[in-house]
Design a protein around this motif. Structure first.
Motif, PDB file in Angstrom:
ATOM      1  N   PRO A 164       0.846  -1.198   0.000  1.00  0.00           N
ATOM      2  CA  PRO A 164       0.000   0.000   0.000  1.00  0.00           C
ATOM      3  C   PRO A 164       0.880   1.246   0.000  1.00  0.00           C
ATOM      4  N   ILE A 165       0.495   2.242  -0.802  1.00  0.00           N
ATOM      5  CA  ILE A 165       1.223   3.512  -0.852  1.00  0.00           C
ATOM      6  C   ILE A 165       0.218   4.636  -0.664  1.00  0.00           C
ATOM      7  N   ARG A 166       0.622   5.633   0.119  1.00  0.00           N
ATOM      8  CA  ARG A 166      -0.296   6.718   0.471  1.00  0.00           C
ATOM      9  C   ARG A 166       0.369   8.064   0.190  1.00  0.00           C
ATOM     10  N   LEU A 167      -0.381   8.964  -0.433  1.00  0.00           N
ATOM     11  CA  LEU A 167       0.066  10.347  -0.606  1.00  0.00           C
ATOM     12  C   LEU A 167      -0.232  11.089   0.686  1.00  0.00           C
ATOM     13  N   THR A 168       0.825  11.514   1.395  1.00  0.00           N
ATOM     14  CA  THR A 168       0.636  12.089   2.726  1.00  0.00           C
ATOM     15  C   THR A 168       0.640  13.608   2.756  1.00  0.00           C
ATOM     16  N   ARG A 169       1.309  14.224   1.781  1.00  0.00           N
ATOM     17  CA  ARG A 169       1.438  15.686   1.856  1.00  0.00           C
ATOM     18  C   ARG A 169       1.890  16.229   0.511  1.00  0.00           C
ATOM     19  N   GLN A 170       1.445  17.429   0.190  1.00  0.00           N
ATOM     20  CA  GLN A 170       1.997  18.132  -0.949  1.00  0.00           C
ATOM     21  C   GLN A 170       2.169  19.598  -0.594  1.00  0.00           C
ATOM     22  N   SER A 171       3.257  20.180  -1.078  1.00  0.00           N
ATOM     23  CA  SER A 171       3.580  21.549  -0.706  1.00  0.00           C
ATOM     24  C   SER A 171       4.453  22.169  -1.784  1.00  0.00           C
ATOM     25  N   ALA A 172       4.474  23.495  -1.824  1.00  0.00           N
ATOM     26  CA  ALA A 172       5.319  24.204  -2.780  1.00  0.00           C
ATOM     27  C   ALA A 172       6.760  24.165  -2.285  1.00  0.00           C
ATOM     28  N   GLU A 173       7.671  23.742  -3.173  1.00  0.00           N
ATOM     29  CA  GLU A 173       9.095  23.707  -2.817  1.00  0.00           C
ATOM     30  C   GLU A 173       9.914  23.698  -4.104  1.00  0.00           C
ATOM     31  N   PRO A 174      10.743  24.711  -4.343  1.00  0.00           N
ATOM     32  CA  PRO A 174      11.507  24.776  -5.592  1.00  0.00           C
ATOM     33  C   PRO A 174      12.595  23.707  -5.651  1.00  0.00           C
ATOM     34  N   VAL A 175      13.055  23.431  -6.880  1.00  0.00           N
ATOM     35  CA  VAL A 175      14.109  22.457  -7.119  1.00  0.00           C
ATOM     36  C   VAL A 175      15.251  23.135  -7.858  1.00  0.00           C
ATOM     37  N   ALA A 176      16.486  22.891  -7.412  1.00  0.00           N
ATOM     38  CA  ALA A 176      17.658  23.424  -8.096  1.00  0.00           C
ATOM     39  C   ALA A 176      17.948  22.579  -9.328  1.00  0.00           C
ATOM     40  N   ILE A 177      17.940  23.209 -10.489  1.00  0.00           N
ATOM     41  CA  ILE A 177      18.256  22.551 -11.753  1.00  0.00           C
ATOM     42  C   ILE A 177      19.426  23.304 -12.376  1.00  0.00           C
ATOM     43  N   GLY A 178      20.569  22.676 -12.471  1.00  0.00           N
ATOM     44  CA  GLY A 178      21.753  23.364 -12.967  1.00  0.00           C
ATOM     45  C   GLY A 178      22.098  24.525 -12.055  1.00  0.00           C
ATOM     46  N   GLN A 179      22.236  25.707 -12.637  1.00  0.00           N
ATOM     47  CA  GLN A 179      22.565  26.898 -11.865  1.00  0.00           C
ATOM     48  C   GLN A 179      21.331  27.683 -11.441  1.00  0.00           C
ATOM     49  N   GLY A 180      20.155  27.177 -11.791  1.00  0.00           N
ATOM     50  CA  GLY A 180      18.928  27.912 -11.486  1.00  0.00           C
ATOM     51  C   GLY A 180      18.006  27.142 -10.558  1.00  0.00           C
ATOM     52  N   SER A 181      16.812  27.716 -10.361  1.00  0.00           N
ATOM     53  CA  SER A 181      15.803  27.119  -9.494  1.00  0.00           C
ATOM     54  C   SER A 181      14.467  27.118 -10.230  1.00  0.00           C
ATOM     55  N   VAL A 182      13.723  26.012 -10.097  1.00  0.00           N
ATOM     56  CA  VAL A 182      12.449  25.856 -10.780  1.00  0.00           C
ATOM     57  C   VAL A 182      11.344  25.704  -9.739  1.00  0.00           C
ATOM     58  N   ALA A 183      10.267  26.470  -9.868  1.00  0.00           N
ATOM     59  CA  ALA A 183       9.118  26.325  -8.970  1.00  0.00           C
ATOM     60  C   ALA A 183       8.532  24.932  -9.128  1.00  0.00           C
ATOM     61  N   ALA A 184       8.168  24.312  -8.006  1.00  0.00           N
ATOM     62  CA  ALA A 184       7.695  22.927  -8.061  1.00  0.00           C
ATOM     63  C   ALA A 184       6.761  22.637  -6.906  1.00  0.00           C
ATOM     64  N   THR A 185       6.028  21.530  -7.059  1.00  0.00           N
ATOM     65  CA  THR A 185       5.228  20.985  -5.962  1.00  0.00           C
ATOM     66  C   THR A 185       5.884  19.699  -5.497  1.00  0.00           C
ATOM     67  N   ARG A 186       6.068  19.590  -4.201  1.00  0.00           N
ATOM     68  CA  ARG A 186       6.651  18.387  -3.602  1.00  0.00           C
ATOM     69  C   ARG A 186       5.524  17.486  -3.109  1.00  0.00           C
ATOM     70  N   PHE A 187       5.594  16.201  -3.489  1.00  0.00           N
ATOM     71  CA  PHE A 187       4.634  15.198  -3.051  1.00  0.00           C
ATOM     72  C   PHE A 187       5.366  14.189  -2.175  1.00  0.00           C
ATOM     73  N   ASP A 188       4.900  14.019  -0.940  1.00  0.00           N
ATOM     74  CA  ASP A 188       5.481  13.036  -0.032  1.00  0.00           C
ATOM     75  C   ASP A 188       4.611  11.785  -0.028  1.00  0.00           C
ATOM     76  N   LEU A 189       5.245  10.635  -0.219  1.00  0.00           N
ATOM     77  CA  LEU A 189       4.559   9.348  -0.266  1.00  0.00           C
ATOM     78  C   LEU A 189       5.027   8.477   0.882  1.00  0.00           C
ATOM     79  N   ASP A 190       4.079   7.810   1.535  1.00  0.00           N
ATOM     80  CA  ASP A 190       4.422   6.832   2.564  1.00  0.00           C
ATOM     81  C   ASP A 190       4.472   5.458   1.921  1.00  0.00           C
ATOM     82  N   ILE A 191       5.680   4.865   1.903  1.00  0.00           N
ATOM     83  CA  ILE A 191       5.871   3.530   1.347  1.00  0.00           C
ATOM     84  C   ILE A 191       6.498   2.668   2.424  1.00  0.00           C
ATOM     85  N   GLU A 192       5.688   1.808   3.024  1.00  0.00           N
ATOM     86  CA  GLU A 192       6.138   0.917   4.100  1.00  0.00           C
ATOM     87  C   GLU A 192       6.804   1.698   5.229  1.00  0.00           C
TER      88      GLU A 192
END
Length: 225
Positions: A164-192
């Protein structure tokens, strides 16, 4: 059961241009790291043809034969056909039937090859996740967002089990790509009982995956390579 390799032509589909009737959902090049050290790459493509969702990838990890991974899904992201090839050998291939999903495994045993099969009821096969295959997390998040209570029973084919896998949380959190930053949504999954995290941009493109069980991280390469 016929080989899904013939049906998907995994390596060919990865390199060939999309058919005019196809809609590309995502395609990219990921850098793979383990405990912060770069160990390989994953090149993947996900697209829609009619009502079928297709996903393929070529994964190269240091000191391991390259993998070719192919998956076909219905509009609800449920698996229809699946294959992982290591070099010229199919480690596992699978197909969905009306009431079950059946997998075929071929493994070396001395100088011979051993075959085995494993089946699951379709109720245990809402999605597929192969640990070490980053783009599967993109497909999993898309399926979990549509699932009741954000929960699904997911197959881990090579591990030979369903979890069983559960989506526990989602939140705005940017990601560093190369020398820059990209706006993103972070999804946290509970796996075992462990938190796995997936970052998607505003267009549902895969940017980053963190798997704490293996210490593996995959991050999208900058557009220029």
């Amino acid at each position: 059961m016929s080989s899904i390799g013939r049906g998907l032509a995994v390596s060919t589909l990865l390199l060939a241009p999309l058919m005019l009737s196809a809609q590309e959902l995502d395609a990219g090049h990921l850098h793979v790291r383990i405990d912060g050290r770069r160990v390989g790459t994953e090149r993947f493509r996900v697209w829609l043809t009619g009502s079928t969702v297709n996903a393929v990838a070529a994964i190269e990890i240091a000191q391991r034969p390259a993998w070719q991974v192919g998956l076909q899904m219905d509009p609800n992201m449920r698996p229809m056909k699946y294959e992982v090839r290591e070099g010229r050998s199919a480690l596992v291939s699978g197909e969905r039937f009306a009431d079950r999903v059946r997998f075929h495994f071929v493994t070396p045993e001395g100088e011979r090859w051993k075959e085995r099969w494993k089946e699951y009821p379709v109720t245990d096969a809402a999605a597929i996740l192969e640990p070490g295959v980053a783009h599967h997390y993109l497909l999993l998040v898309r399926a979990l967002r549509e699932a009741p209570d954000g929960r699904l029973d997911v197959l881990l084919p090579l591990a030979g089990r369903s979890v069983p896998i559960r989506l526990t949380r989602q939140s705005a959190e940017p990601v560093a790509i190369g020398q820059g930053s990209v706006a993103a949504t972070r999804f946290d999954l509970d796996i075992e009982g462990m938190r796995h995290s997936v970052w998607l941009d505003a267009d549902d493109k895969l940017l980053r995956v963190v798997d704490p069980r293996t210490g593996r991280e995959a991050v999208r390469a900058p557009t220029e390579g």
